[in-house]
Structures are given as C-alpha cells and as structure tokens.
Scaffold this active site. Structure first.
Site, PDB file in Angstrom:
ATOM      1  N   ASP A   1       9.189   2.693   0.316  1.00 55.41           N
ATOM      2  CA  ASP A   1       8.092   3.311   1.057  1.00 55.41           C
ATOM      3  C   ASP A   1       8.256   2.901   2.513  1.00 55.41           C
ATOM      4  O   ASP A   1       7.882   1.797   2.902  1.00 55.41           O
ATOM      5  CB  ASP A   1       6.746   2.851   0.485  1.00 55.41           C
ATOM      6  CG  ASP A   1       5.572   3.484   1.251  1.00 55.41           C
ATOM      7  OD1 ASP A   1       5.801   4.061   2.328  1.00 55.41           O
ATOM      8  OD2 ASP A   1       4.431   3.372   0.756  1.00 55.41           O
TER       9      ASP A   1
ATOM     10  N   TYR B   1       0.849  -1.184   0.000  1.00 55.71           N
ATOM     11  CA  TYR B   1       0.000   0.000   0.000  1.00 55.71           C
ATOM     12  C   TYR B   1       0.885   1.235   0.000  1.00 55.71           C
ATOM     13  O   TYR B   1       1.831   1.323   0.781  1.00 55.71           O
ATOM     14  CB  TYR B   1      -0.904   0.002   1.244  1.00 55.71           C
ATOM     15  CG  TYR B   1      -1.826   1.201   1.337  1.00 55.71           C
ATOM     16  CD1 TYR B   1      -2.833   1.395   0.399  1.00 55.71           C
ATOM     17  CD2 TYR B   1      -1.699   2.130   2.369  1.00 55.71           C
ATOM     18  CE1 TYR B   1      -3.681   2.491   0.488  1.00 55.71           C
ATOM     19  CE2 TYR B   1      -2.553   3.211   2.467  1.00 55.71           C
ATOM     20  CZ  TYR B   1      -3.544   3.391   1.524  1.00 55.71           C
ATOM     21  OH  TYR B   1      -4.386   4.472   1.622  1.00 55.71           O
TER      22      TYR B   1
ATOM     23  N   LYS C   1       3.578   8.748   9.088  1.00 56.39           N
ATOM     24  CA  LYS C   1       3.248   8.157  10.389  1.00 56.39           C
ATOM     25  C   LYS C   1       4.170   8.647  11.516  1.00 56.39           C
ATOM     26  O   LYS C   1       3.964   9.756  11.990  1.00 56.39           O
ATOM     27  CB  LYS C   1       3.189   6.637  10.242  1.00 56.39           C
ATOM     28  CG  LYS C   1       2.069   6.274   9.237  1.00 56.39           C
ATOM     29  CD  LYS C   1       1.618   4.847   9.200  1.00 56.39           C
ATOM     30  CE  LYS C   1       0.355   4.750   8.347  1.00 56.39           C
ATOM     31  NZ  LYS C   1       0.418   3.922   7.179  1.00 56.39           N
TER      32      LYS C   1
HETATM   33  C1  LIG Z   1      -0.138   4.408   5.777  1.00 54.83           C
HETATM   34  C2  LIG Z   1       0.714   4.182   4.592  1.00 54.83           C
HETATM   35  C3  LIG Z   1       0.759   5.097   3.523  1.00 54.83           C
HETATM   36  C4  LIG Z   1      -0.180   6.269   3.436  1.00 54.83           C
HETATM   37  O1  LIG Z   1       0.003   7.187   4.448  1.00 54.83           O
HETATM   38  P1  LIG Z   1      -1.229   8.190   4.819  1.00 54.83           P
HETATM   39  O2  LIG Z   1      -0.630   9.108   5.835  1.00 54.83           O
HETATM   40  O3  LIG Z   1      -2.316   7.314   5.340  1.00 54.83           O
HETATM   41  O4  LIG Z   1      -1.611   8.886   3.574  1.00 54.83           O
HETATM   42  C5  LIG Z   1       1.686   4.892   2.524  1.00 54.83           C
HETATM   43  N1  LIG Z   1       2.518   3.831   2.547  1.00 54.83           N
HETATM   44  C6  LIG Z   1       2.484   2.929   3.542  1.00 54.83           C
HETATM   45  C7  LIG Z   1       3.458   1.800   3.544  1.00 54.83           C
HETATM   46  C8  LIG Z   1       1.572   3.059   4.585  1.00 54.83           C
HETATM   47  O5  LIG Z   1       1.507   2.126   5.539  1.00 54.83           O
END
Ligand SMILES: *Cc1c(COP(=O)(O)O)cnc(C)c1O
Length: 424
Positions: A231, A143, A259
């Site tokens: 990511d 994601y 985060k």
């Molecule tokens: C949570 C998440 C995102 C998106 O971050 P948001 O602050 O919710 O937009 C992108 N990449 C990973 C791996 C994530 O867990």
C-alpha cells in the site's frame, strides 16, 4: 457578518456529522475548533479569519508540489475547459498509466480509481480472484482506507478516537482478515490470498520497516503462493521516484496508490504484474469499475505533479525532511521534552515517548496529551501539523529554506511553552 471558524463549525455540525467530512479534521483528539481553510499557496494556508499557517499537513500527503502550484492550476484549468468527464477513454489516462509504469516497474499495468480506499479494496479483490483464496493478512496500525474488510486496527483517527474496529462492519466482512504485528514476518499458510502492508508505516506515526521485514514478507508470500501487496498510497512518488519498493529494493506483486498522483484531486490507482491485472474485467472475471475513474482533471493534475518530481526533487525533499527532523529534535531536547522525531527518506514523524516505536502497540504509547499541547502551541506560532497524534508531517517542494527556518523557530518556542506549562 463574516464567517469565523467558530460560526462555520457550528453551522457545519448541524448538517455534517461532526462538522467534517473525514474524522481527523474535527480536532476531537487535540481539542478546540478546526481552522477552515480559505486558500493555500505553496507551503502556507490561510484560514477564513485571515490567519496564515505554514502547513505540514499538505492534505495528509496528497499535496507535494505545494498548494496551488501554478503548473497544476494551469493543467487543471486547461483540462476543465475541455470538459470534466465523458464516460469514454481520454488520452491522459494512457499517459498517466505509462508514467506510473515507467517509475514503478512492478506495475506493468495500472488501473485508475478515485481514492486510496478504492485502490486497496480493488487490489484485494484482484488478489483473491487471481489466487482463488479468501484470507488476507494486514498489520496492526497500518491503514488501508475504510472498506469493510480492511477496517481493523487501522491506526490514524481510529487510534486517536479510540475506535478499535468500526461499528457497521459485520463479523463476516472481517472473518477473512487476519491482523498481525508490524515488523514481524508472519507464518502463512496456503489459505492466504495476499499480505497487504504499508512498506513504511505512516498512519501510526512514522514507523520504519526493520531490516529484513519487507524481504521476509516477500519470501514468506512466495513460500505459500500468496501475493504481496504494497500500500503505497502515502509512500508512492513521495519517498523516491519509484516509491518505497525502489527505496528498499523489494518487488511486490500488486501496489495501491493514491494521494500524490491526483495532485490534490480525488484519485487512486493500483497496478501490478500484467497477468494479475488482466484478471480484471473486461479481460477477466474480477469486476471493478468507476463512472469518474481516470477523470480528465485528476489525470491532468497527476501528470503535472509527476513531471515536477525528478531525482533532484527527491534529494531536495530528503534533505529538507532531515533538517525538519533536526529542528524538532533540537527544540525538544532544549526544552527537556521526551520526544523522538523518526524519519524515513522524505517522511518525518513525531513520537512523544521513548523508545522509538516498532509496531502498533509501541506506537500507541505516544503521549497524546503532550501531542495536543504541542499541536496548539505550534499552531499559535503559525505552524500547522495534523490534529492527531498518529499522523506524519509532510514536507513538500514549497518548504524552502526560509520556511524550514521559520518552522525551526516556531518549534523551539512551542516546545518551550509545552515544557513550562507541564513543569518539565
Ligand atoms: C490515505 C491512505 C489510504 C486511503 O486513501 P483515501 O484516498 O483516503 O481513501 C490508504 N492507504 C494508506 C496507506 C493511506 O495513507
């Protein structure tokens, strides 16, 4: 009349789609009514009905110091008193960029944004601008937020709600996005601008990179001149001081964060080699901007949380995650439930099946009905995990020995309840 979870959810559903501002919170895949949090402290949250839960959701990883950590509260309070946003640079933006660059050497330069979604979206734009190429490769079950071009086979709530691809994303928006299976090094061509990967997959349950996978991606990107993007929105500052890239010793060209670095406030960031980051306006032709980016409150919270996270903190978090995993494993085996508890460094997952998943297809074999039953049984015992089978469990600095012992007892009771009701 005082509010109940039920009354708030009913009111919420009238004015907010599904009653929530992010899909997984709605309890759709586990059933029932979400608890509305009134306040949190340390490892615990209290709902509007006065019930207290040990919290393993921790804002899906945005919180690592525990809820309302006094140092963070004070940093945010002090920042707020000095004004919340100016549209001019502020000192803490420099300090936070320095703090990130010092911990993650691949990030020579950093830009702040307001969410992980913005970070991955912007980092892809930099990769395309720098290479002059269009195609990107992502892995199924990874994601990367909800921007159009990355919203395919996204795991998390897309998996638990059974949405393979989002309506409203045009075919042209994803025409340059190639999806490949996780843990297999794809064969690239020179049409690829970048490969984006969760170095530890944490949105299809928890799936570790197999030995050689990340190294293989590095080599394959180098072979065709594509950029490697990690990511690290979840793994950054969580699995090690320098994130997954430090843990596995693989250096990406660009990295997305989110985060943790906002200490629970809305934040993202991305960084990489200076000459790539200098493609960004005002130095270069890649446009990216943000009214609230580098926000004074968010940078104050981010600096305060990074300050708490030294090497000792990561050793402590790893040992707690190991104890947490051992507790759940022992609960499942004494109850006779088929379940695995994967762990990588400070991250722990739950998988109701066997064998352990290595990619999205095998991760989707988790028994969602058993997850839902276990979720509710555990909640009844006072421990909250995510209301979706594809999330991971987040242990933080506040999950001390007493908390882990309480989780251990709750997990054993909950596993027994689930085993009895399913006749296992
Ligand atoms: C949570 C998440 C995102 C998106 O971050 P948001 O602050 O919710 O937009 C992108 N990449 C990973 C791996 C994530 O867990």
């Amino acid at each position: 009349m005082t509010d109940t979870n039920h009354s708030l959810f009913a009111r919420g559903q009238r004015v907010i789609p599904g009653g929530v501002n992010s899909p997984v919170r709605a309890f759709r895949s586990v059933g029932g009514t979400p608890y509305f949090v009134a306040r949190g402290e340390g490892a615990r949250v209290t709902d509007v009905e006065g019930r207290t839960f040990i919290d393993l959701v921790q804002s899906y990883g945005a919180v690592i110091a525990g809820h309302a950590h006094p140092r963070l509260v004070e940093a945010i309070r002090a920042a707020a008193a000095d004004g919340t946003s100016f549209g001019a640079p502020t000192p803490r933006e420099v300090l936070l960029a320095e703090a990130i660059a010092e911990r993650v050497p691949s990030c020579e330069k950093v830009r702040m944004v307001n969410s992980g979604t913005e970070a991955t979206m912007s980092v892809i734009r930099v990769a395309r601008g720098a290479t002059g190429r269009s195609r990107i490769l992502k892995f199924a079950g990874n994601y990367h937020g909800h921007s159009d071009g990355l919203l395919v086979a996204g795991g998390t709530a897309m998996a638990s709600l059974g949405i393979p691809a989002s309506a409203g994303v045009t075919p042209s928006a994803v025409a340059d996005t190639v999806v490949a299976p996780y843990n297999v090094v794809p064969r690239l061509t020179e049409s690829f601008a970048a490969v984006i990967v969760e170095p530890i997959a944490a949105n299809m349950g928890l799936v570790a990179p197999q030995p050689g996978f990340l190294e293989g991606l590095r080599a394959e990107c180098d072979r065709v001149g594509a950029l490697l993007i990690f990511d690290e929105v979840i793994t950054g500052f969580r699995v090690a001081r320098g994130g997954a890239q430090e843990l596995f010793g693989v250096r990406p060209d660009l990295t997305a964060f989110g985060k943790i670095i906002g200490g629970g406030l809305p934040v993202g960031a991305f960084g990489g080699r200076a000459e790539l980051m200098d493609e960004l306006a005002p130095l270069g032709p890649v446009y990216q901007a943000g009214t609230l980016s580098g926000n004074p409150l968010a940078t104050a919270a981010g600096l305060a949380v990074l300050d708490l996270l030294d090497d000792d903190a990561y050793a402590l978090l790893s040992s707690r995650a190991a104890r947490l995993a051992a507790s759940f494993e022992s609960a499942f085996s004494s109850a006779g439930l088929t379940a695995l508890v994967p762990r990588v460094a400070t991250l722990t997952g739950l998988f109701f099946g066997d064998p352990a998943p290595v990619d999205y297809e095998s991760a989707c074999a988790t028994d969602e009905a058993t997850y839902a039953a276990f979720f509710h049984a555990l909640l009844d015992e006072g421990v909250a995990i995510a209301p979706g089978a594809y999330e991971v469990m987040f242990c933080g600095l506040a999950h001390d020995d007493d908390v882990i012992l309480a989780i251990d007892a709750a997990a054993h009771s909950a596993a027994a309840v689930v085993a009895n009701s399913s006749g296992a």
